[in-house]
Design a protein around this motif. Structure first.
Motif, short mmCIF file in Angstrom:
data_model
loop_
_atom_site.label_atom_id
_atom_site.label_comp_id
_atom_site.label_asym_id
_atom_site.label_seq_id
_atom_site.Cartn_x
_atom_site.Cartn_y
_atom_site.Cartn_z
N HIS A 77 -26.10 -4.96 5.12
CA HIS A 77 -27.17 -4.16 4.89
C HIS A 77 -27.54 -3.43 6.51
O HIS A 77 -28.30 -2.57 6.58
N SER A 78 -26.85 -3.97 7.33
CA SER A 78 -27.10 -3.23 8.71
C SER A 78 -26.15 -2.36 9.01
O SER A 78 -25.30 -1.99 8.34
N THR A 79 -26.30 -1.46 10.17
CA THR A 79 -25.52 -0.52 10.60
C THR A 79 -24.13 -0.69 10.77
O THR A 79 -23.06 -0.16 10.87
N TYR A 80 -23.78 -2.11 10.79
CA TYR A 80 -22.42 -2.66 11.00
C TYR A 80 -21.39 -2.29 9.94
O TYR A 80 -20.33 -2.45 9.91
N LYS A 81 -22.19 -1.94 8.78
CA LYS A 81 -21.40 -1.58 7.47
C LYS A 81 -20.19 -0.49 7.90
O LYS A 81 -19.32 -0.24 7.64
N TRP A 82 -20.78 0.55 8.85
CA TRP A 82 -19.89 1.64 9.16
C TRP A 82 -19.06 1.40 9.94
O TRP A 82 -17.73 1.94 10.14
N GLY A 83 -18.84 0.21 10.77
CA GLY A 83 -17.49 -0.24 11.49
C GLY A 83 -16.42 -0.60 10.15
O GLY A 83 -15.28 -0.17 10.49
N TYR A 84 -16.81 -1.24 9.17
CA TYR A 84 -15.98 -1.70 8.33
C TYR A 84 -15.25 -0.22 7.45
O TYR A 84 -14.52 -0.06 6.98
N TYR A 85 -16.41 0.47 7.33
CA TYR A 85 -16.12 1.91 6.71
C TYR A 85 -14.82 2.74 7.41
O TYR A 85 -13.99 3.02 6.97
N THR A 86 -14.89 2.61 8.87
CA THR A 86 -14.11 3.25 9.73
C THR A 86 -12.65 2.49 9.57
O THR A 86 -11.67 3.18 9.55
N PHE A 87 -12.59 1.31 9.38
CA PHE A 87 -11.40 0.59 9.20
C PHE A 87 -10.67 1.04 7.96
O PHE A 87 -9.60 1.10 7.88
N GLY A 88 -11.64 1.25 6.85
CA GLY A 88 -11.03 1.46 5.63
C GLY A 88 -10.63 2.83 5.83
O GLY A 88 -9.51 3.47 5.10
#
Length: 283
Positions: free
Chosen positions: A143-154
């Motif tokens: 739920h935090s902004t760290y989701k976009w880190g995983y998004y970048t890896f994807g």
């Protein structure tokens, strides 16, 4: 009697699936189910040993049918706090990611087996497709902004997949010669375009909470139908006149029992029976 899915399985989040969204998902489920039955029937019209690509399609369509049955029933979701556009929680349908975890690598396998890529290249590409799906799932559950880190890896994994589909694959020697090259280029370009739209949909839905859950279902549903039934029917049709033996996909496991029996009747007395493997009846 109308659609009672949301009455029997009430939504568990602030931003949730609507009844119209459930109706759309039931329609998508029906399309996947009909496509599955069609491909199963088509598979049995093929001789043994020429069914691998059709059987991969059966697995993909079965997985899609189960996933859309679950989502249409408002099952397979969990509430996650949203990061943007107000408070509350949003339904995250993890069952969709289970579907993609199974079907996405198989769609790539269906396509890449037609090329001259080595098994190591194909394996790495399939692994990157799994990375893409898993990072999307993990990102949607954060739920935090760290989701976009995983998004970048994807997205990085997606770039590798595009490289293989659009550059590395077309520059190999195709197993069936030039008969499949033009069909592969069309299919690879088509699938690559769809793969571009999935991350955009994710950013607008699970990522940014910009669109409603129902709009998310419509967007993903159209993409899944285009990447599933439509893509598979096109690709299997392109394979209809290709010499399957050119792929070299014989497992050596299937035994032609009729040939075995005929062979044994001609064996001299005391000879050791030999097992005859049907050249076209392996995969």
């Amino acid at each position: 009697m109308g659609n009672e899915a949301l009455d029997l399985n009430p939504p568990n989040a602030t931003y949730h699936l609507s009844r119209n969204g459930s109706d759309w998902l039931w329609a998508a489920f029906s399309l996947f189910g009909l496509s599955l039955l069609t491909v199963v029937a088509w598979t049995f019209t093929r001789p043994r040993g020429t069914r691998l690509f059709h059987q991969i399609a059966v697995v993909v369509l079965t997985t899609g049918s189960l996933a859309y049955f679950s989502m249409a029933s408002d099952l397979g979701a969990t509430p996650i706090p949203v990061e943007f556009r107000g408070g509350g929680t949003r339904q995250i349908f993890y069952v969709r990611y289970i579907q993609w975890f199974i079907s996405f690598p198989l769609l790539l396998l269906e396509l890449l087996l037609a090329t001259g890529l080595s098994l190591s290249d194909i394996f790495t590409t399939l692994f990157m497709s799994i990375v893409l799906v898993i990072t999307g799932l993990v990102a949607s559950l954060v739920h935090s902004t760290y989701k976009w880190g995983y998004y970048t890896f994807g997205v990085a994994a997606l770039f590798y997949i595009w490289y293989v589909l659009l550059w590395h694959g077309p520059h190999t020697t195709f197993a069936a010669g030039g008969a499949l090259r033009s069909g592969y280029l069309m299919a690879a370009g088509y699938l690559s375009l769809l793969l571009l739209l999935y991350p955009i949909a994710w950013a607008c839905a699970e990522g940014g909470n910009v669109i409603t859950v129902t709009s998310e279902m419509i967007w993903y549903g159209i993409l899944d139908i285009l990447a599933g039934p439509v893509f598979l029917f096109f690709f299997l049709w392109e394979l209809r006149s290709v010499d399957y033996a050119a792929f070299g996909l014989h497992s050596g496991k299937y035994t032609d029992k009729s040939a075995y029996a005929a062979h044994n009747t001609t064996q001299p007395a005391g000879a050791v029976p030999a097992t005859t493997t049907g050249a076209a009846g392996n995969v």
